[in-house]
Design a protein around this motif. Structure first.
Motif, PDB file in Angstrom:
ATOM      1  N   ILE A  90      13.679  -0.922 -21.868  1.00 53.00           N
ATOM      2  CA  ILE A  90      14.131  -1.864 -23.261  1.00 53.00           C
ATOM      3  C   ILE A  90      13.174  -3.175 -23.295  1.00 53.00           C
ATOM      4  N   THR A  91      12.911  -3.859 -21.785  1.00 51.94           N
ATOM      5  CA  THR A  91      12.331  -4.922 -21.865  1.00 51.94           C
ATOM      6  C   THR A  91      10.739  -4.733 -22.254  1.00 51.94           C
ATOM      7  N   VAL A  92      10.138  -3.674 -22.235  1.00 48.35           N
ATOM      8  CA  VAL A  92       8.767  -3.312 -22.527  1.00 48.35           C
ATOM      9  C   VAL A  92       8.403  -3.155 -24.008  1.00 48.35           C
ATOM     10  N   LEU A  93       9.560  -2.765 -24.724  1.00 50.56           N
ATOM     11  CA  LEU A  93       9.231  -2.675 -26.083  1.00 50.56           C
ATOM     12  C   LEU A  93       8.719  -3.798 -26.959  1.00 50.56           C
ATOM     13  N   PRO A  94       9.225  -5.146 -26.863  1.00 49.72           N
ATOM     14  CA  PRO A  94       8.886  -6.179 -27.593  1.00 49.72           C
ATOM     15  C   PRO A  94       7.351  -6.560 -27.322  1.00 49.72           C
ATOM     16  N   LEU A  95       6.749  -5.972 -26.309  1.00 52.75           N
ATOM     17  CA  LEU A  95       5.342  -6.259 -25.796  1.00 52.75           C
ATOM     18  C   LEU A  95       4.401  -5.248 -26.326  1.00 52.75           C
ATOM     19  N   LEU A  96       4.908  -4.139 -27.064  1.00 46.99           N
ATOM     20  CA  LEU A  96       4.126  -3.334 -27.588  1.00 46.99           C
ATOM     21  C   LEU A  96       3.193  -3.444 -28.673  1.00 46.99           C
ATOM     22  N   ASP A  97       2.093  -3.017 -28.908  1.00 46.59           N
ATOM     23  CA  ASP A  97       1.401  -3.180 -30.247  1.00 46.59           C
ATOM     24  C   ASP A  97       1.538  -2.084 -31.150  1.00 46.59           C
ATOM     25  N   ARG A  98       2.236  -2.328 -31.805  1.00 48.67           N
ATOM     26  CA  ARG A  98       2.563  -1.007 -32.903  1.00 48.67           C
ATOM     27  C   ARG A  98       1.432  -0.510 -33.497  1.00 48.67           C
ATOM     28  N   GLU A  99       0.504  -1.334 -34.020  1.00 48.27           N
ATOM     29  CA  GLU A  99      -0.800  -1.122 -34.887  1.00 48.27           C
ATOM     30  C   GLU A  99      -1.529  -0.337 -33.830  1.00 48.27           C
ATOM     31  N   GLY A 217      23.114   3.454 -26.448  1.00 46.39           N
ATOM     32  CA  GLY A 217      23.914   2.385 -26.362  1.00 46.39           C
ATOM     33  C   GLY A 217      23.388   0.950 -26.240  1.00 46.39           C
ATOM     34  N   TRP A 218      22.334   0.876 -25.246  1.00 45.65           N
ATOM     35  CA  TRP A 218      21.954  -0.636 -24.866  1.00 45.65           C
ATOM     36  C   TRP A 218      20.880  -0.871 -26.046  1.00 45.65           C
ATOM     37  N   LEU A 219      20.310   0.133 -26.496  1.00 47.90           N
ATOM     38  CA  LEU A 219      19.519  -0.270 -27.763  1.00 47.90           C
ATOM     39  C   LEU A 219      20.319  -0.773 -29.096  1.00 47.90           C
ATOM     40  N   LEU A 220      21.357  -0.056 -29.281  1.00 46.92           N
ATOM     41  CA  LEU A 220      22.369  -0.321 -29.874  1.00 46.92           C
ATOM     42  C   LEU A 220      22.950  -1.959 -30.080  1.00 46.92           C
ATOM     43  N   MET A 221      23.173  -2.148 -28.801  1.00 49.33           N
ATOM     44  CA  MET A 221      23.524  -3.440 -28.233  1.00 49.33           C
ATOM     45  C   MET A 221      22.689  -4.506 -28.504  1.00 49.33           C
ATOM     46  N   PHE A 253      33.504   8.200 -25.465  1.00 46.91           N
ATOM     47  CA  PHE A 253      34.081   8.037 -26.716  1.00 46.91           C
ATOM     48  C   PHE A 253      33.990   6.693 -27.359  1.00 46.91           C
ATOM     49  N   ARG A 254      33.953   5.608 -26.417  1.00 44.50           N
ATOM     50  CA  ARG A 254      33.857   4.399 -27.047  1.00 44.50           C
ATOM     51  C   ARG A 254      32.252   4.192 -27.729  1.00 44.50           C
ATOM     52  N   THR A 255      31.412   4.480 -26.756  1.00 43.30           N
ATOM     53  CA  THR A 255      30.109   4.569 -27.402  1.00 43.30           C
ATOM     54  C   THR A 255      29.903   5.173 -29.000  1.00 43.30           C
ATOM     55  N   LEU A 256      30.409   6.416 -28.925  1.00 42.81           N
ATOM     56  CA  LEU A 256      30.490   7.155 -30.113  1.00 42.81           C
ATOM     57  C   LEU A 256      31.356   6.421 -31.204  1.00 42.81           C
ATOM     58  N   GLU A 261      31.642   3.289 -36.450  1.00 42.29           N
ATOM     59  CA  GLU A 261      31.657   2.398 -36.897  1.00 42.29           C
ATOM     60  C   GLU A 261      30.676   1.647 -37.623  1.00 42.29           C
ATOM     61  N   ARG A 262      29.622   1.890 -37.099  1.00 38.88           N
ATOM     62  CA  ARG A 262      28.283   1.473 -37.591  1.00 38.88           C
ATOM     63  C   ARG A 262      27.777   2.140 -38.600  1.00 38.88           C
ATOM     64  N   GLY A 263      28.511   3.280 -38.993  1.00 42.80           N
ATOM     65  CA  GLY A 263      27.836   4.211 -39.955  1.00 42.80           C
ATOM     66  C   GLY A 263      27.063   5.425 -39.371  1.00 42.80           C
ATOM     67  N   LEU A 264      26.652   5.356 -38.117  1.00 46.44           N
ATOM     68  CA  LEU A 264      25.507   6.330 -37.637  1.00 46.44           C
ATOM     69  C   LEU A 264      26.143   7.683 -37.751  1.00 46.44           C
TER      70      LEU A 264
END
Length: 348
Positions: A90-99, A217-221, A253-256, A261-264
């Motif tokens: 998850i710490t790598v994602l902000p460093l990626l060049d989407r284009e 769950g981490w990505l959602l948080m 159960f709590r993650t789901l 609750e988020r509507g997913l």
């Protein structure tokens, strides 16, 4: 809505990037890694290309992002496969060049912590492939599991429909990669029990989303790579599976519930639930304990789905994720769940 397309496929003889976007475990356990590389060469006729952080434990997020960029930018690389998972991709994602990645679409194969990159690619408009990491699938002792090998070959080299099949035998008990004797015998397997269907009176076809529940769950948080407009997932097929960390039924159960609750949860028309991983070195469950754990997880999933998405079609014990075999499922690609015929078909 994100426009998602399948990237061009490699052919035998092509070069394939092998990267470690999560943990550099090939540096600690070279045997399953090198066995996996050998099978890429001999069984699939692909030439694996390693990158600087592939065998480096403790590599920085920037080093791993650099490897991802190099692999996608190189026109001679025709596909990308992860060595294994990890716990901080998850710490790598902000460093990626989407284009850069969007301009160089390639098939990416990974699971577990690689849920991060699979979701990133989906949001970039590229279908990825959930499953078949080098160390766990290709590096299996003695031989690859036949269902794994067959689905990986189809996902790598073909386009079109492919029918998934329930495993006749399966395994989730690991052996020590540091022990050379581990690779002298195939894993011990037990009989499969087929898939369990809920709300099987309909046919659902849609694009897949989800992955390893803990990573999701981490990505959602972190509120990272989750669509703002949840209609992005309307009518899709939710993929969920759990790791060797073996979250409790309560945690599942709590993650789901939070997803509901988020509507997913309500957006998806079908759920494929991977066979539960019921054994780890930290928790070497007896067969009875393993069966109880799997039952508690199933009840947790059913409880959450009854609350938020009671009409969703569900298939339990699909062989993808952290158990063996490890079927490859297109991530962001088309999945067809045919309840009356009891068939699951993916489009590679």
């Amino acid at each position: 809505m994100t426009m998602i397309s399948y990237p061009p496929k490699p052919s035998p003889g092509d070069r394939i990037a092998v990267i470690s976007p999560g943990a550099g475990l090939p540096g600690l356990f070279p045997r399953p890694f090198e066995l996996g590389l050998e099978r890429l060469r001999k069984d699939y006729e692909l030439e694996p290309v390693e990158y600087p952080a592939t065998r480096k434990m403790g590599s920085t997020p920037q080093e791993r992002a650099d490897d991802i960029h190099a692999a996608f930018a190189d026109p001679d690389i025709k596909a990308v496969i992860a060595s294994i998972g990890g716990d901080d991709q998850i710490t790598v994602l902000p460093l990626l060049d989407r284009e850069l990645i969007r301009a160089n679409p390639k098939p990416f194969f990974g699971m577990s912590d690689n849920t991060n990159l699979l979701m990133y690619l989906r949001n970039t408009g590229i279908v990825g492939y959930h499953g078949a990491t080098v160390m766990t699938a290709l590096g299996r002792s003695v031989a690859m599991e036949p269902l794994t090998a067959e689905s990986l070959r189809a996902a790598l080299f073909t386009s079109g429909e492919y029918e998934l099949r329930p495993a006749e035998r399966w395994n989730d008990v690991n052996r020590d990669w540091a022990d050379p004797a581990t690779f002298d015998a195939e894993p011990e397997t037990r009989p499969g029990s087929g898939w369990t269907w809920v709300n099987d009176d309909r046919v659902v076809e849609g694009r897949s989303w989800g992955g390893c529940l803990e990573i999701l769950g981490w990505l959602l948080m972190a509120d990272r790579e989750i669509a703002r407009d949840l209609s992005e997932y309307e009518g899709g097929v939710l993929l969920l599976e759990t790791s060797e960390e073996m979250p409790s039924g309560t945690e599942v159960f709590r993650t789901l519930r939070n997803m509901g609750e988020r509507g997913l949860l309500q957006r998806f028309s079908a759920l494929l639930m991977g066979r539960a991983k019921t054994w780890s070195f930290e928790r070497p469950n007896s067969p009875e304990e393993a069966a109880r754990y799997a039952s508690e997880q199933r009840e947790a999933v059913l409880r959450a789905m009854r609350m938020y998405a009671p009409n969703t079609s569900i298939v339990f014990d699909v062989d993808f994720g952290h158990t063996d075999p490890q079927l490859v499922i297109p991530y962001g690609g088309i999945v067809r769940v045919d309840g009356p015929a009891r068939r699951i078909t993916v489009t590679y």
